[in-house]
Design a protein around this motif. Structure first.
Motif, PDB file in Angstrom:
ATOM      1  N   GLU A 100       0.841  -1.211   0.000  1.00  0.00           N
ATOM      2  CA  GLU A 100       0.000   0.000   0.000  1.00  0.00           C
ATOM      3  C   GLU A 100       0.875   1.260   0.000  1.00  0.00           C
ATOM      4  O   GLU A 100       0.583   2.228  -0.712  1.00  0.00           O
ATOM      5  N   LEU A 101       1.956   1.247   0.790  1.00  0.00           N
ATOM      6  CA  LEU A 101       2.854   2.403   0.841  1.00  0.00           C
ATOM      7  C   LEU A 101       3.590   2.597  -0.485  1.00  0.00           C
ATOM      8  O   LEU A 101       3.761   3.725  -0.950  1.00  0.00           O
ATOM      9  N   LYS A 102       4.045   1.496  -1.083  1.00  0.00           N
ATOM     10  CA  LYS A 102       4.787   1.606  -2.341  1.00  0.00           C
ATOM     11  C   LYS A 102       3.900   2.034  -3.500  1.00  0.00           C
ATOM     12  O   LYS A 102       4.388   2.649  -4.447  1.00  0.00           O
ATOM     13  N   ASN A 103       2.618   1.726  -3.435  1.00  0.00           N
ATOM     14  CA  ASN A 103       1.698   2.153  -4.488  1.00  0.00           C
ATOM     15  C   ASN A 103       1.303   3.618  -4.364  1.00  0.00           C
ATOM     16  O   ASN A 103       0.815   4.211  -5.323  1.00  0.00           O
ATOM     17  N   ASN A 104       1.500   4.197  -3.195  1.00  0.00           N
ATOM     18  CA  ASN A 104       1.156   5.591  -2.956  1.00  0.00           C
ATOM     19  C   ASN A 104       2.426   6.428  -3.075  1.00  0.00           C
ATOM     20  O   ASN A 104       3.351   6.276  -2.280  1.00  0.00           O
TER      21      ASN A 104
END
Length: 134
Positions: A100-104
């Motif tokens: 989730e963090l890497k996609n944001n």
């Protein structure tokens, strides 16, 4: 005032340890994810063609996915103003939150590590985060 954050994350809850100017604060966020849920009416159904067993597995998966997304949104609100974030914990939830963090794009550069760890007490969690950022 930049903060360094360590998050011990599990399916039930997340301990967020914020370090700034040699001081620490701890916040606990509950996930409210139903891991063992029985849906009302889940039983054997009899139809025109004999006994049939209907499962509500897809509804349970959709509900769990939605609850997980709400959990992650609450965690993202907590780390908006930080400088760096480290994730650790025993379950696969840390890997899902890492994705989730890497996609944001706003949070992708803030992630400095993902580590496995056992169930820790509050004091052990604080000590782990302080040792990581030394």
């Amino acid at each position: 005032m930049k903060q360094k954050i360590g998050i011990w994350i599990d399916t039930r809850q997340a301990f967020i340890v914020k370090l700034s100017n040699d001081k620490h604060t701890v916040k606990i966020i509950e996930s409210n994810i139903d891991t063992r849920e029985r849906v009302e009416g889940e039983s054997k159904k009899y139809g025109r063609f004999g006994g049939q067993y209907l499962t509500y597995e897809k509804h349970q998966q959709n509900r769990k996915k939605e609850q997980t997304n709400i959990y992650f949104k609450n965690l993202l609100k907590e780390i908006q103003t930080c400088e760096s974030v480290v994730l650790f914990g025993p379950s696969q939830m840390k890997n899902l939150f890492e994705k989730e963090l890497k996609n944001n794009m706003q949070f992708a550069s803030k992630l400095v590590g993902v580590h496995s760890s056992d169930l820790l007490t509050e004091n052990q969690t604080i000590a782990w985060v302080k040792d990581f950022y030394k």
